[in-house]
Design an enzyme around this catalytic site. Structure first.
Site, PDB file in Angstrom:
ATOM      1  N   LYS A 203       0.860  -1.194   0.000  1.00 60.72           N
ATOM      2  CA  LYS A 203       0.000   0.000   0.000  1.00 60.72           C
ATOM      3  C   LYS A 203       0.886   1.230   0.000  1.00 60.72           C
ATOM      4  O   LYS A 203       1.836   1.326   0.776  1.00 60.72           O
ATOM      5  CB  LYS A 203      -0.890  -0.002   1.233  1.00 60.72           C
ATOM      6  CG  LYS A 203      -1.700   1.282   1.344  1.00 60.72           C
ATOM      7  CD  LYS A 203      -2.920   1.113   2.179  1.00 60.72           C
ATOM      8  CE  LYS A 203      -2.648   1.236   3.638  1.00 60.72           C
ATOM      9  NZ  LYS A 203      -3.874   1.444   4.413  1.00 60.72           N
TER      10      LYS A 203
HETATM   11  C1  R5P Z   1      -3.546   3.972   8.724  1.00 58.35           C
HETATM   12  O1  R5P Z   1      -4.229   4.381   9.611  1.00 58.35           O
HETATM   13  C2  R5P Z   1      -3.943   2.829   7.984  1.00 58.35           C
HETATM   14  O2  R5P Z   1      -2.938   2.125   7.350  1.00 58.35           O
HETATM   15  C3  R5P Z   1      -5.066   3.096   7.002  1.00 58.35           C
HETATM   16  O3  R5P Z   1      -5.582   1.856   6.712  1.00 58.35           O
HETATM   17  C4  R5P Z   1      -4.634   3.775   5.732  1.00 58.35           C
HETATM   18  O4  R5P Z   1      -4.011   4.970   5.971  1.00 58.35           O
HETATM   19  C5  R5P Z   1      -5.784   3.919   4.749  1.00 58.35           C
HETATM   20  O5  R5P Z   1      -6.721   4.782   5.209  1.00 58.35           O
HETATM   21  P1  R5P Z   1      -6.946   6.219   4.571  1.00 58.35           P
HETATM   22  O6  R5P Z   1      -7.543   5.993   3.220  1.00 58.35           O
HETATM   23  O7  R5P Z   1      -7.865   6.891   5.513  1.00 58.35           O
HETATM   24  O8  R5P Z   1      -5.605   6.898   4.454  1.00 58.35           O
END
Ligand code: R5P
Length: 296
Positions: A203
């Site tokens: 990610k």
């Molecule tokens: C961090 O809090 C996590 O990895 C979240 O799952 C990630 O940041 C994705 O969430 P967002 O789209 O709110 O950034």
């Protein structure tokens, strides 16, 4: 003993038809074992090759952030539109019904809060519990360039080793310090390090300039985080650009659950990701669903 007299021999051996040997649909994943591939094929839709992961794991360091105060009320109704749910084991056990069959990506690191240095994390779930919870992948935060860079990389490699023993993939989440430049150069470095060290998918964040270079030189699938809440049309455009430039989907949280109409937003994101819907049309879809919802 069963009586075999009179049993008709009617076997079809199809001697003229060679058995099909198919490659696996996900980038860089063909040499993985069956269980690992099967879990990845539950996370990524084999037809589109992409995924909409609904990320609701923020509470593990942020507490009940806006939109996640009541996961039972605000998030469970969205799960039907997601391909995957990303969350902590605490929320999984306490709120998600075990009859829910959507694949789970388990947040597997922790140990810090927004009040302290975030990169100082450790593995926070053992592999037996991940197996017990029947998860499809484990997620680990990796802080390239961060204060505890090495520790976070070791967390990742240990999780990969443990998961590999049991066929559970590891998602490496590239976390960027607030003082660091979020550009393609940084994300090429961060994603590539994670992939080289064995992460099964990664990610990262979308960047306007040269995102396609981040995707192209990462040998395994990339999904983008949504990041801070932005207007719905902009979030749909970001998701569209990301998948068109090589991302295999999104792992989106705030831009879904903090949207004015989360149920409409997750469906619009799904159309962009799986059907290559243009952002303008997806935004029309968002407004249509939102208006229908407000009438009901
Ligand atoms: C961090 O809090 C996590 O990895 C979240 O799952 C990630 O940041 C994705 O969430 P967002 O789209 O709110 O950034």
């Amino acid at each position: 003993m069963a009586d075999i007299d009179g049993v008709k021999e009617a076997k079809s051996f199809y001697t003229d038809t060679p058995q099909k040997t198919e490659g696996f649909f996900l980038k860089g994943s063909n040499s993985l074992d069956w269980g690992m591939k099967n879990r990845l094929a539950r996370i990524f839709n084999p037809k589109s090759g992409r995924t909409v992961m609904l990320a609701v794991d923020h509470g593990y360091f942020q507490g009940p952030t806006t939109g996640l105060e009541r996961i039972d009320i605000n998030i469970l109704p969205l799960v039907q539109y997601a391909d995957t749910l990303m969350l902590t084991r605490g929320i999984l056990r306490s709120i998600v019904p075990p009859s829910e069959t959507k694949p789970i990506v388990l947040r597997a690191t922790g140990g810090t809060s927004i009040l302290k240095e975030l990169s100082n994390e450790e593995i926070a779930v053992n592999i037996e519990d991940s197996i017990r919870l029947n998860v499809c992948a484990m997620a680990v935060q990796v802080f390239i360039g961060g204060e505890y860079e090495k520790q976070s990389i070791i967390n990742m490699t240990q999780l990969i080793d443990m998961g590999t023993r049991y066929g559970i993939p590891t998602l490496a989440v590239t976390a960027v310090g607030t003082d660091m430049a979020r550009d393609a150069r940084y994300f090429r470095l961060a994603t590539r390090i994670c992939a080289e060290l064995g992460a099964h998918y990664i990610k990262t964040y979308y960047v306007e300039k040269d995102f396609e270079t981040v995707a192209s030189c990462c040998p395994v699938p990339i999904v983008i985080a949504g990041g801070k809440k932005i207007p719905e049309m902009e979030a749909l455009t970001m998701a569209y650009n990301a998948v068109q430039q090589g991302a295999s989907g999104v792992d989106m949280g705030r831009n879904i659950f903090q949207a004015e109409c989360p149920e409409a937003m997750i469906q619009a994101v799904g159309a962009v990701v799986h059907e290559n819907e243009k952002p303008e049309k997806a935004f029309d879809m968002y407004n249509t669903i939102k208006n229908e919802q407000s009438k009901s």
